[in-house]
Write a protein that holds these residues in place. Structure first.
Motif, PDB file in Angstrom:
ATOM      1  N   CYS A  78       0.822  -1.202   0.000  1.00  0.00           N
ATOM      2  CA  CYS A  78       0.000   0.000   0.000  1.00  0.00           C
ATOM      3  C   CYS A  78       0.857   1.253   0.000  1.00  0.00           C
ATOM      4  O   CYS A  78       1.762   1.399   0.815  1.00  0.00           O
ATOM      5  CB  CYS A  78      -0.919   0.012   1.218  1.00  0.00           C
ATOM      6  SG  CYS A  78      -1.991   1.448   1.173  1.00  0.00           S
ATOM      7  N   GLY A  80      -1.014   4.143  -0.203  1.00  0.00           N
ATOM      8  CA  GLY A  80      -2.069   5.124   0.054  1.00  0.00           C
ATOM      9  C   GLY A  80      -1.549   6.163   1.027  1.00  0.00           C
ATOM     10  O   GLY A  80      -0.483   5.991   1.617  1.00  0.00           O
ATOM     11  N   CYS A  83      -0.373   5.157   4.561  1.00  0.00           N
ATOM     12  CA  CYS A  83       0.831   4.328   4.515  1.00  0.00           C
ATOM     13  C   CYS A  83       2.028   5.144   4.027  1.00  0.00           C
ATOM     14  O   CYS A  83       3.149   4.970   4.502  1.00  0.00           O
ATOM     15  CB  CYS A  83       0.600   3.117   3.626  1.00  0.00           C
ATOM     16  SG  CYS A  83      -0.626   1.983   4.319  1.00  0.00           S
ATOM     17  N   GLY A 121      -7.582  -0.107   2.754  1.00  0.00           N
ATOM     18  CA  GLY A 121      -8.683   0.022   3.706  1.00  0.00           C
ATOM     19  C   GLY A 121      -8.349  -0.418   5.120  1.00  0.00           C
ATOM     20  O   GLY A 121      -9.226  -0.673   5.917  1.00  0.00           O
ATOM     21  N   SER A 122      -7.078  -0.496   5.455  1.00  0.00           N
ATOM     22  CA  SER A 122      -6.694  -0.834   6.821  1.00  0.00           C
ATOM     23  C   SER A 122      -5.688   0.185   7.333  1.00  0.00           C
ATOM     24  O   SER A 122      -4.691  -0.153   7.965  1.00  0.00           O
ATOM     25  CB  SER A 122      -6.071  -2.221   6.884  1.00  0.00           C
ATOM     26  OG  SER A 122      -6.980  -3.165   6.426  1.00  0.00           O
TER      27      SER A 122
HETATM   28  S1  FES Z   1      -3.478   4.107   3.093  1.00  0.00           S
HETATM   29 FE1  FES Z   1      -2.601   2.137   3.236  1.00  0.00          FE
HETATM   30  S2  FES Z   1      -4.283   0.967   3.961  1.00  0.00           S
HETATM   31 FE2  FES Z   1      -5.165   2.927   3.659  1.00  0.00          FE
END
Ligand code: FES
Ligand code: FMN
Ligand code: SF4
Ligand code: FES
Lengths: 157, 598
Positions: A78, A80, A83, A121-122
């Motif tokens: 991830c 995101g 992260c 989503g975590s």
């Molecule tokens: S930003 Fe990595 S799980 Fe949401």
């Protein structure tokens, strides 16, 4: 993997021959073969009576679909925001060094594909990595060799 | 006497082994002739995944954190059979006291759960459990009401869409209701593409029936007989739980051919998303449901009028729909008592990033950022200085420290160039580089732009090139003005909201953190020590105590020195600037400097 026409037919016949199910049929093929074989695209075009090019447009647009075979184990790392802020960039480098492939590539022996994804989503467990369907939270550089090691086959480096 | 053991089996806790914990409880509690009758339930995400697996024992109201299989025996013996807590598994509050109830836990106490009302309390796989907690009562009531009456309640509630845009839900439903064209459709947006957000996932996984009930009420109001839930393919558990919930509701005659035995019908099905951020946009989502490439279209005609297969369609976000049964049951006016003047009800946020307590939190609209980050979140991780909070995902903005007292609702943040968005809230400290954050979002958006219109496709590419140059030390002073011009173009000329709102991360960082851009460009220095091309880590010999933690952390093995009290030294020519040493140092001895002189 050998492409089995019967499997393709079975996947298609799970759904009525309507365009609205095309994405679902492509996803099922992706899941089964780890990519969308050309034979599958052709069979789908025939089943739906639609131009092959419109299916290629879908297969290249949606990230969940790929036209090239993927590795046996799919590593989703991830990157995101949550992260990223917690240092996923370093992990990317770490996995790349360990497997000798870049993000988006598949290792030569067909064992691993590395994908950078945008949130699993975590986020509360950031940084997060998913191998096949197993989630790993709060991943650190030190834990990487151990996690990936579980997926290597006997006798592999 | 009977007790309930609630084991959290959301994705986060599953990753930490909660399935085994639940199994261990079942095994230990089965077959024995204990005095206590016990039910073990596997619930959805309690929002505090970082401290999972969570186990709650009722009616004792004791919650345990980080429970492992080896703890289960002790919990059974002490708590379930004897009613006493296992101290070491309780949450330690900020004053260092162990607390039993979630109501004493600073993470949970200030929250108010409406959309998340059932999550953690019920078993998502059991429709009976949902009904035992009041589920489908609102649907039953809705069957006795006219469409007009239902829509009036929604209007009175002041509910606005939780998917980001904040459009009044009642207004949307009214437009669809008043059209006399059939068929009509209801659709649920569970694409949740914003990185750093997982509110919708938690609802779909932990309380799928609440969303189905919301959709069914909408269908009754607008007279639709078919509906779709578009859910991200990555959300495997959510897809599974929703499909199972639909099957159960149909088998029980709640949905399907005869809604609760009436002559109204509703057929719901799940469509798995294809993994494209732009498919969260309403017209793109509809194209995707129809089995086409998920590109947006120009919205001269709104999708309420011409949506799925050109028919009237109401598309709502997951959280929006989860609120609907509450509004119907208790009345719109009751719901409107919560929140602010123009933003009613509560909002779920994913509080993540560099904050001590991370997780899902639900508070009334209008709570301040400070309340969220400091009271609930416990402040910045490691007590580092707060720098910014990013809200609203890729279309949102970065809010600086002097705005922490702003109330969070639809309109306040928007007026400051950011937005509340769908509820992602990412806390950043002094080690987050705001230029790099802007670059990160623009990179995300340029990859996700569908490429249909030029300003978004080309504009984002150029913005990314400029921001990358700045991060890598090739920035020029004229770049900032150019960036601003590109922002204007995207905002004015893009086809859909992805392109139109894409400038927000750049605009807000330029506005509130301009000095960081200037440090990169003029001094070739990244103040946060994030941009590797502009950073050199140096160990301050006055602060270093010689503990060696940095040496153990360094993946490149380029830190030399040995012995206690002997300061370590980094070989900057071989250092890969990953920052592991700085994270590892507890004495703040590793400092980020510019690369001048290297
Ligand atoms: S930003 Fe990595 S799980 Fe949401
Ligand atoms: C690029 C883009 C991505 C979006 N992604 C989502 C999403 O993931 N989930 C969502 O509910 N809404 C998303 N939206 C908003 C939807 O277009 C739409 O406004 C919303 O689903 C309507 O539901 P609501 O009124 O209940 O909020 C997105 C919008 C854009 C422009
Ligand atoms: S603004 Fe971007 S995402 Fe939206 S239609 Fe244009 S190119 Fe596609
Ligand atoms: S999954 Fe258990 S708290 Fe989130």
């Amino acid at each position: 993997m050998q492409v089995d026409m019967q499997t393709i037919t079975d996947i298609l016949h799970n759904y009525p021959a309507q365009q609205r199910y095309s994405l679902a049929m492509l996803q099922d093929m992706q899941r089964h073969f780890n990519y969308i074989p050309r034979e599958g695209m052709e069979a789908l075009a025939e089943y739906l009576d639609c131009p092959l090019s419109s299916l290629y447009a879908m297969a290249t647009f949606y990230k969940a679909l790929s036209l090239k075979p993927k590795g046996r184990h799919i590593i989703k790392l991830c990157d995101g925001t949550a992260c990223h802020i917690r240092g996923s960039v370093n992990l990317v480098g770490g996995v790349e060094r360990l497997l000798g492939i870049q993000a988006g590539e598949t290792s030569a022996d067909g064992q691993f594909s590395l994908e950078l994804v945008n949130c699993l989503g975590s986020c509360a467990l950031a940084p997060v990595m998913v191998v096949d369907d197993t989630y790993y939270g709060k991943v650190t550089m030190e834990r990487l060799p151990e996690i990936l090691g579980q997926y290597r086959e006997e006798g592999q480096p | 006497m009977s007790k309930t053991v609630l084991v959290c089996c959301g994705t986060g806790c599953l990753a930490n082994g909660s399935k085994k914990v639940a199994g261990a409880f079942r095994q230990l509690l089965a077959g024995t002739d204990h005095q206590v009758e016990c039910v073990v339930k596997e619930t959805g995400c309690n929002g505090f995944c970082e401290n999972g697996p969570l186990v709650q024992i009722l009616p004792d109201d004791i919650t345990y954190y980080k429970v492992q299989v080896q703890d289960v025996g002790e919990i059974v013996e002490k708590t379930i059979l004897a009613g006493a807590p296992v101290e070491r598994l309780l949450y330690k509050n900020d004053a260092g006291q162990r607390v039993r109830s979630q109501q004493e836990n600073p993470f949970y106490a200030p929250q108010m759960k409406v959309a998340l009302r059932n999550i953690g309390k019920i078993e998502p796989s059991s429709v009976e459990d949902y009904m035992a907690h009041g589920g489908y009562r609102a649907l039953k009531k809705a069957l006795t009401m006219t469409g007009e009456e239902i829509v009036r309640e929604l209007e009175a509630s002041g509910l606005r869409g939780r998917g980001g845009a904040g459009f009044p839900t009642g207004t949307k439903w009214r437009s669809a209701m008043e059209l006399e064209r059939f068929p009509k459709y209801v659709a649920c947006n569970g694409d949740e593409g914003d990185p750093g957000a997982f509110m919708d996932r938690s609802i779909l996984e932990g309380d799928p029936h609440s969303v189905l009930e919301g959709m069914a009420i909408c269908a009754l109001a607008i007279r639709a007989e078919e509906g779709f839930l578009y859910i991200r393919d990555e959300y495997g558990l959510a897809v599974h739980n929703v499909q199972e919930a639909i099957a159960q509701a149909e088998a029980r005659g709640i949905l399907g051919e005869h809604i609760l035995g009436s002559d109204r019908r509703l057929k719901l099905s799940v469509v798995r998303g294809g993994g494209a951020f732009v498919c969260g946009e309403s017209t793109a989502l509809m194209a995707s449901v129809e089995g086409r490439v998920g590109e947006p279209r120009a919205k001269y005609i709104r999708s309420v009028q011409r949506g799925l297969w050109d028919c009237p369609t109401v598309l709502n976000n997951v959280e929006t729909l989860a609120n609907v049964p509450v509004i119907l049951e208790h009345g719109g006016a009751e719901f409107a008592k919560l929140g602010t003047e123009r933003s009613k009800g509560t909002k779920v946020f994913a509080l993540v990033g560099k904050v001590k307590r991370t997780g899902l939190v639900e508070v009334p609209m209008g709570a301040t950022l400070r309340h969220l980050i400091y009271d609930i979140g416990g402040g910045v991780k490691g007590n580092r200085p707060f720098k910014a909070v990013q809200t609203g995902g890729p279309s949102g903005g970065c809010i600086p420290a002097d705005m922490l007292d702003l109330p969070v609702d639809f309109d306040t943040l928007k007026a400051r160039g950011a937005m509340m968005g769908s509820g992602g809230m990412i806390v950043m400290d002094d080690r987050s580089c705001m230029v790099e954050v802007a670059r990160y979002y623009i990179k995300f958006l340029s990859e996700e732009s569908c490429g249909k219109c030029t300003p978004c496709r080309e504009g984002l590419r150029h913005m990314l090139a400029i921001l990358t140059d700045i991060c890598e030390g090739r920035g020029q002073e004229s770049d900032l003005e150019l960036l601003e011009q590109l922002c204007d173009t995207l905002e004015d000329a893009s086809l859909c909201a992805l392109g139109k709102s894409a400038p927000n991360p750049v605009r807000t960082t330029l506005k509130y953190f301009r000095d960081e851009y200037e440090a990169h460009i003029k001094e070739h220095r990244c103040p946060a020590g994030v941009c590797t091309a502009l950073t050199r880590f140096v160990i301050n010999p006055d602060k270093c105590v010689g503990c060696g933690a940095c040496q153990r952390a360094c993946p490149a093995g380029v830190i030399s020195g040995s012995g206690k009290k002997v300061p370590r030294v980094i070989d900057n020519t071989r250092c890969i600037v990953c920052g592991s040493c700085r994270e590892a140092c507890r004495f703040d001895a590793v400092e980020a400097k510019g690369r001048a002189g290297l």
